[in-house]
Design a protein around this motif. Sequence first.
Motif, PDB file in Angstrom:
ATOM      1  N   ARG A 175       0.750  -1.211  -0.055  1.00  0.00           N
ATOM      2  CA  ARG A 175      -0.076   0.135   0.080  1.00  0.00           C
ATOM      3  C   ARG A 175       0.755   1.133  -0.035  1.00  0.00           C
ATOM      4  O   ARG A 175       0.233   2.258   0.109  1.00  0.00           O
ATOM      5  N   PRO A 181      -7.711   3.691   9.227  1.00  0.00           N
ATOM      6  CA  PRO A 181      -7.831   3.870   7.773  1.00  0.00           C
ATOM      7  C   PRO A 181      -6.900   4.977   7.236  1.00  0.00           C
ATOM      8  O   PRO A 181      -6.692   5.239   6.067  1.00  0.00           O
ATOM      9  N   TYR A 182      -6.744   6.116   8.064  1.00  0.00           N
ATOM     10  CA  TYR A 182      -6.138   7.113   7.547  1.00  0.00           C
ATOM     11  C   TYR A 182      -4.445   7.112   7.656  1.00  0.00           C
ATOM     12  O   TYR A 182      -3.710   7.585   6.667  1.00  0.00           O
ATOM     13  N   ASP A 241      -4.212   4.835   4.189  1.00  0.00           N
ATOM     14  CA  ASP A 241      -4.354   5.358   2.739  1.00  0.00           C
ATOM     15  C   ASP A 241      -3.202   6.845   2.670  1.00  0.00           C
ATOM     16  O   ASP A 241      -3.606   7.666   3.267  1.00  0.00           O
ATOM     17  N   LEU A 278      -4.451  10.457   2.399  1.00  0.00           N
ATOM     18  CA  LEU A 278      -5.519  10.984   3.351  1.00  0.00           C
ATOM     19  C   LEU A 278      -4.108  11.422   4.452  1.00  0.00           C
ATOM     20  O   LEU A 278      -3.108  10.834   4.789  1.00  0.00           O
ATOM     21  N   GLY A 280     -12.656  12.812  11.881  1.00  0.00           N
ATOM     22  CA  GLY A 280     -12.957  12.013  10.793  1.00  0.00           C
ATOM     23  C   GLY A 280     -13.980  10.706  11.166  1.00  0.00           C
ATOM     24  O   GLY A 280     -14.599  10.996  12.368  1.00  0.00           O
ATOM     25  N   VAL A 281     -13.807   9.630  10.393  1.00  0.00           N
ATOM     26  CA  VAL A 281     -14.447   8.641  10.595  1.00  0.00           C
ATOM     27  C   VAL A 281     -13.609   7.960  12.032  1.00  0.00           C
ATOM     28  O   VAL A 281     -12.839   7.164  11.613  1.00  0.00           O
ATOM     29  N   ARG A 305     -17.695  -8.679  13.469  1.00  0.00           N
ATOM     30  CA  ARG A 305     -18.130  -9.806  12.922  1.00  0.00           C
ATOM     31  C   ARG A 305     -17.420 -11.089  13.730  1.00  0.00           C
ATOM     32  O   ARG A 305     -16.263 -10.631  14.616  1.00  0.00           O
ATOM     33  N   PHE A 361     -10.846  -6.735  13.732  1.00  0.00           N
ATOM     34  CA  PHE A 361     -10.062  -6.151  14.956  1.00  0.00           C
ATOM     35  C   PHE A 361     -11.226  -5.653  16.109  1.00  0.00           C
ATOM     36  O   PHE A 361     -12.361  -5.596  15.731  1.00  0.00           O
ATOM     37  N   VAL A 382     -17.952   2.811   4.436  1.00  0.00           N
ATOM     38  CA  VAL A 382     -17.964   4.043   4.899  1.00  0.00           C
ATOM     39  C   VAL A 382     -17.261   4.957   4.128  1.00  0.00           C
ATOM     40  O   VAL A 382     -16.191   4.812   3.946  1.00  0.00           O
ATOM     41  N   MET A 383     -17.716   6.381   4.023  1.00  0.00           N
ATOM     42  CA  MET A 383     -17.130   7.221   3.354  1.00  0.00           C
ATOM     43  C   MET A 383     -16.681   8.587   4.571  1.00  0.00           C
ATOM     44  O   MET A 383     -17.431   8.676   5.224  1.00  0.00           O
ATOM     45  N   ASP A 384     -15.626   9.050   4.121  1.00  0.00           N
ATOM     46  CA  ASP A 384     -15.288  10.122   4.778  1.00  0.00           C
ATOM     47  C   ASP A 384     -15.592  11.512   4.162  1.00  0.00           C
ATOM     48  O   ASP A 384     -14.831  11.560   3.049  1.00  0.00           O
ATOM     49  N   ARG A 423     -13.938   9.915   0.424  1.00  0.00           N
ATOM     50  CA  ARG A 423     -12.973   8.817   0.242  1.00  0.00           C
ATOM     51  C   ARG A 423     -13.381   7.813   1.006  1.00  0.00           C
ATOM     52  O   ARG A 423     -14.100   8.208   2.208  1.00  0.00           O
ATOM     53  N   TYR A 424     -13.568   6.495   0.702  1.00  0.00           N
ATOM     54  CA  TYR A 424     -13.738   5.481   1.628  1.00  0.00           C
ATOM     55  C   TYR A 424     -12.745   4.986   2.696  1.00  0.00           C
ATOM     56  O   TYR A 424     -11.592   5.314   2.376  1.00  0.00           O
ATOM     57  N   VAL A 425     -13.218   4.728   3.625  1.00  0.00           N
ATOM     58  CA  VAL A 425     -12.335   4.560   4.708  1.00  0.00           C
ATOM     59  C   VAL A 425     -12.335   3.174   5.194  1.00  0.00           C
ATOM     60  O   VAL A 425     -11.830   2.557   6.121  1.00  0.00           O
ATOM     61  N   LYS A 427     -12.241  -0.085   2.888  1.00  0.00           N
ATOM     62  CA  LYS A 427     -12.003  -0.515   1.470  1.00  0.00           C
ATOM     63  C   LYS A 427     -10.845  -1.666   1.305  1.00  0.00           C
ATOM     64  O   LYS A 427     -10.257  -1.640   0.579  1.00  0.00           O
ATOM     65  N   ASP A 428     -10.998  -2.472   2.624  1.00  0.00           N
ATOM     66  CA  ASP A 428     -10.161  -3.832   2.220  1.00  0.00           C
ATOM     67  C   ASP A 428     -11.001  -4.759   2.870  1.00  0.00           C
ATOM     68  O   ASP A 428     -11.998  -4.379   3.880  1.00  0.00           O
ATOM     69  N   ASP A 462     -11.427  -4.194   6.833  1.00  0.00           N
ATOM     70  CA  ASP A 462     -12.282  -3.286   7.214  1.00  0.00           C
ATOM     71  C   ASP A 462     -13.891  -3.345   6.754  1.00  0.00           C
ATOM     72  O   ASP A 462     -14.636  -2.896   7.487  1.00  0.00           O
ATOM     73  N   TYR A 463     -13.911  -3.823   5.386  1.00  0.00           N
ATOM     74  CA  TYR A 463     -15.283  -3.960   5.122  1.00  0.00           C
ATOM     75  C   TYR A 463     -15.621  -5.482   5.184  1.00  0.00           C
ATOM     76  O   TYR A 463     -14.947  -6.442   4.729  1.00  0.00           O
TER      77      TYR A 463
END
Lengths: 327, 748
Positions: free
Chosen positions: A40, A119-120, A123, A126, A142-143, A233, A238, B666-668, B673-675, B677-678, B681-682
């Motif tokens: 990544r 996630p930040y 990516d 971001l 953010g999220v 799940r 996590f 989920v999008m920020d 952008r999706y957060v 996306k793998d 996490d999804y």
Amino acid sequence: MIQFQYERAATTKAAINGLANSTHAKFIAGGTNLVDLMKRNVMAPTKLVDINRVPLKDIQQLNGKISIGALALNSQVADHPLILEKHPLLSQALNAGASAQIRNMATVGGNMMQRTRCPYFYDTALPCNKREPGSGCGALEGVNRMHAIFGTSEQCIAVHPSDMCIALVALDASVIVAGPKGERRIPFEEFHRLPGNQPEKDNVLQNNEMIISVEIPDNELSKNAHYFKVRDRASYAFALVSVAAALTMDGKVIRDARLAMGGVAHKPWRLREAERSLAGKTVSEETFRQAAEIAMQGAKAFKYNAFKLKLGPNVIVEALKNAAGLV
Amino acid sequence: MTEAFFDKKDYKPLDRVDGRLKVTGTARYSAEYALPNMAYAVLVGSSIAKGTIKSIDSKAAERAPGVLAVISHLNAIKVPGYQPKGEHPSEPSTQGQPLRVFFDNKIVSNDQPIVAVVATSFEKARHAATLVKIQYHKEEHQTNLEANSEKAVLPASGKKNPKSPTADYDRGQKDAFESAAVKFEAEYVLPTEVHNPMELQAITAHWEADDKLTVYDKVQGTKMTQKNFAKEWNIPEANVKCIATFVGGAFGNGLHNWPHETAAIIAAKQVKRPVKLVLTREQMFTMVGYRPRTWQKIQIGASKDGKLVAINHQSIGQTSSYEEFTESTLQQTRMMYASPNVSTRYRILPLNVATPIWMRGPGEATGAFALESAMDEVAHAIGMDPVDFRLLNYTESDPDKNMPWSTKYLRECYEEGKKRIGWENRKLKPGLVRDGEWLVGYGMGTGTFGANRNSATVHAALDREGNLVMHCAITDIGPGTGTAMVQIASNTTGISTGNITFHLGSSEFPNAGLQGGSSTVNSVGPAVLAACNALKEQLITMAAAKGNTAFSSAKPDDLMIDNNELQLGGKSSKTTLGDLFKQNNMEKIETTNESKPDENRNKYSMNAFSMHFAKVHVHPFTGQVQVKKIVCCADAGTIVSPKTAASQMIGGATGGIGMALTEDAVMDHRFGRYVTKDFADYHVPVNADVPEIDVYFVNKPDLLADPVGSKGLGEIAIIGVAPAIGNAVFNATGKRIRELPITPDKLI
């Protein structure tokens, strides 16, 4: 993926030497996290030192403690008779993490060194202070549903992702690391750090040091230990919140309690105040509920993770109930 | 064709005819074609959601080892089908204009493909792709559905045609709801979900000549792809070949040709080598469609004793700023229940996002979440059992089309499902049943989907050894199309399944539509039937011509082939295939047959139905939900391949568990952008999330729908599952979660 050097080391010394003269060199063992991060483009080591041949896989009983080699596989540790007998909490925590396939590749040292799953951080388009100091914290506003409620800073609110480490911090483990000048011992609780102003640093391991083993002192916690993990799940996710709970009991009275939480901080979060509150008490849901309240003092939520303020204490109570045999 | 035909021989469970190829790795998927001199392309996506490209610095990438080309709008060859003002030549025709990759400097969604790096190896291309530096003129973007809902519009199809499924619909009186004795109203939200089949989208594009293109492409329609690329490159259809022999799941995302496909074709033309392009998992979230986030509001009015008075249902689904994506979210609200007054309002909201595409069950699954949840809520409000409530409002004809059903055996599904799930253990009042610490709940949801049928053509050849070989352009994305067709052919001819081969997944083969909309067995099955009967007719004619009088008045239905022997009416004719072919001096006989929908479609409403029951455990303090059992009952007409059909139902129910409990892209919105996306996490359900799934088929043929009697299965397998689980969670806890997925944080 950038071009990088790759070499194999067969001894601890050769491995540590392999790191010399290269500030961007990294060890690789199971590769279950580092390879993802390289793909990544989040991490770009210029050199990989493969330490899989270094003989650090032993799990053994020493005088008053169990020593687990840094390269023992997660699955080997989880299934080892010594661990199952003496530290079932660790076995449960390991089996709550990742998937069977990943546990068959991942090592104890690698598990400790895994990076946050924020996630930040993952990516590169971001902002993330951990990945790129000074770029800002994407998660702060953010999220941040998965993020920390303890020990956060303006710079970073990421959580440490390991399950194994939550059990190890509860079990008073120590980390033995080796560097050019020899070995040193770090209490497990001090191995990982809070983000503060240096979120890029996950732990206190120096650039030229290597994890050799983890030691767990003998204890009397094996009969009343439980790792309780709540996630989105049933497997391969996590923790939203996880709790490692272990008790030494005298009949219904608690002599010694251990409590640690995962999914709530930048490091495995030991709950010492709550532990102290339990010592000498008779087991009951009410006692556990009080301990959980103490445990949650100082917690601070963000926009999307306020549920952890409620889920956290509930999971502490459930973990303790299970450990005490109340369920 | 009569019903008696199907009594001759039951359809038995059969292992997948291509199962061995798949599990041994012999089956070749789109990314697995290795062509001589092949190059590899990797796409770079935009990091903003709206704006224009200011500059692309590709120098470092161009200098990187093995790089053949760095392609963007700055240097891409002109695609003849990209007319500056015209329509992009894509089918099926979503209104608007599909994204023209590398056409101009406009950014219309985040992670839009804007550069392709082509190199001699995948690794080299991937590395060089990280070296491309792009600067943007950023513009303000809108990606938030709820924040922009007032900008939602009636789709063009609904505007143009008041009879369109997307048009405003009113049956009875518009304000009937207001005067109902019991009035219920609620809003429901389904988040964006991503198809995420196991196989990544992949294409290998090969210009065999300047005007001759072959693509090995993960698609759900080989003919669609052939047509689209012929138009796009302004070459004859015959010059475009699309191969999709195996597809590793798709769930709808192969129903559209996407920019990455054109990118690979452009790259192949530009570097003059075959080019392979495989998307990353993250790109699967942004480049090949998704189930659109949808907001819905339902009003249900009923009498105190449970008779429906009115249903008003509105929905807003997101689409891109450049294509109008629509789906049938509100169709079943119009026809599922005997409500005299029904109004539906379907709207779409263009946002700065990529275009959605139908995802399994598509709009019907989205709509069913709201309708079937709301029905449960009303049943609870009036103190009725939710099955009884539905039976009270059962409709014996289609109240929307005002036609009789071709067949409808939904009552049997209710009865059988209740038995199998243990419905008698359900308490009317929620929160009363426990198993240890866990709360126990039961729920149900109904599904329906049109029994679609398209024209399809099959070529069949029978040789003197009794080997039957068929060809059709249809694709198989996993349900077991080959297996089903082999079973139909075996049942029609008597030839054992081991001697029958069904070749599919190539545009070189006879015409078939898309594998989508639960239409394959209903469409291709009848063509197989027709081809088999045509072969039997030829055999009868051949035998009769050689003076075998027993054959002179025989009909195809009378003839079966048993171990190469021709039997008439179940008795030996003392003629073998070998003898007959020898007498006629022939090696094989062949036929090509088309089968198409007939006029019954104008007289009957044709639908498949399903009924899903769920039993769940909910932990009261941690909010964890465990699905303990699912029962799926389907009225899908004839089940021609019981084993793969059951697998398809199990897969659909598993998708429904994901919809109900785990899946959430989920999008920020600050970045668009999706957060998640793998696969870390999804969350798609894993084995530990999936309980026993018990499948029951009514298995009664619908011979008005098509001569095989099949009504389709792929969609009804998932439609209604999510509300069944949500309703069970309510029954367990008394908590109603109207925004999916139902994660632990929502239940504590």
